[in-house]
Design an enzyme around this catalytic site. Structure first.
Site, PDB file in Angstrom:
ATOM      1  N   TYR A  25     -12.539  21.131   8.128  1.00 45.88           N
ATOM      2  CA  TYR A  25     -11.138  20.724   8.212  1.00 45.88           C
ATOM      3  C   TYR A  25     -10.789  20.118   9.558  1.00 45.88           C
ATOM      4  CZ  TYR A  25     -11.004  25.177  10.646  1.00 45.88           C
ATOM      5  OH  TYR A  25     -11.261  26.212  11.513  1.00 45.88           O
ATOM      6  N   GLY A  26     -11.765  20.005  10.462  1.00 45.85           N
ATOM      7  CA  GLY A  26     -11.463  19.532  11.812  1.00 45.85           C
ATOM      8  C   GLY A  26     -12.450  18.508  12.315  1.00 45.85           C
TER       9      GLY A  26
ATOM     10  N   LEU B 133     -15.557  18.294  12.363  1.00 46.56           N
ATOM     11  CA  LEU B 133     -16.743  18.007  11.556  1.00 46.56           C
ATOM     12  C   LEU B 133     -16.450  17.015  10.424  1.00 46.56           C
ATOM     13  CD1 LEU B 133     -18.329  21.564  11.381  1.00 46.56           C
ATOM     14  CD2 LEU B 133     -19.419  19.531  12.339  1.00 46.56           C
TER      15      LEU B 133
ATOM     16  N   GLU C 281     -19.862  25.914  16.401  1.00 52.85           N
ATOM     17  CA  GLU C 281     -18.636  26.686  16.206  1.00 52.85           C
ATOM     18  C   GLU C 281     -18.667  28.043  16.913  1.00 52.85           C
ATOM     19  OE1 GLU C 281     -16.300  25.085  15.200  1.00 52.85           O
ATOM     20  OE2 GLU C 281     -16.831  23.725  13.598  1.00 52.85           O
TER      21      GLU C 281
END
Length: 119
Positions: free
Chosen positions: A9-10, A12, A75
């Protein structure tokens, strides 16, 4: 070599800085979480699972275990983000996918993304 699915959602996502980690993965398409989460931005995005605010919009990838391990490194799993399985919808199909969650951010310093999408 095992395979799994990853909901991103970001950074990546396609056309974002860390998408190169997924270059050997298969983009299945745009997906949305079935449950509601909090989505914040403070430089980078954070999805939290202790709030039910928005359905988060992202992308679903089919990835190998090697790629998953590389994403874990990026992450900071399990110390910064925690990788958890969630349900997402891709069109009308439901999928279970890994996703990175961080409930420990200072939300007073972050902006909530009310539309559910990090752009």
């Amino acid at each position: 070599m095992g395979e799994s699915k990853l909901f991103v959602y970001g950074t990546l996502k396609s056309n974002h800085g860390n998408n190169g980690l997924l270059r050997h993965s298969t983009l299945l398409g745009k997906a949305v979480t079935q449950a509601k989460f909090g989505l914040y931005r403070n430089g980078i995005p954070y999805m939290v699972d202790d709030e039910e605010k928005v359905n988060v919009i992202g992308e679903l990838y089919k990835i190998t275990d090697i790629t998953l391990a590389r994403c874990d490194g990026l992450e900071g799993h399990p110390d910064f983000y925690t990788r958890k399985k969630i349900k997402v919808k891709l069109g009308e199909e439901s999928h279970v996918a890994w996703c990175y969650i961080n409930n420990n951010i200072d939300r007073r310093k972050a902006i909530h993304l009310d539309d559910g999408e990090y752009k």
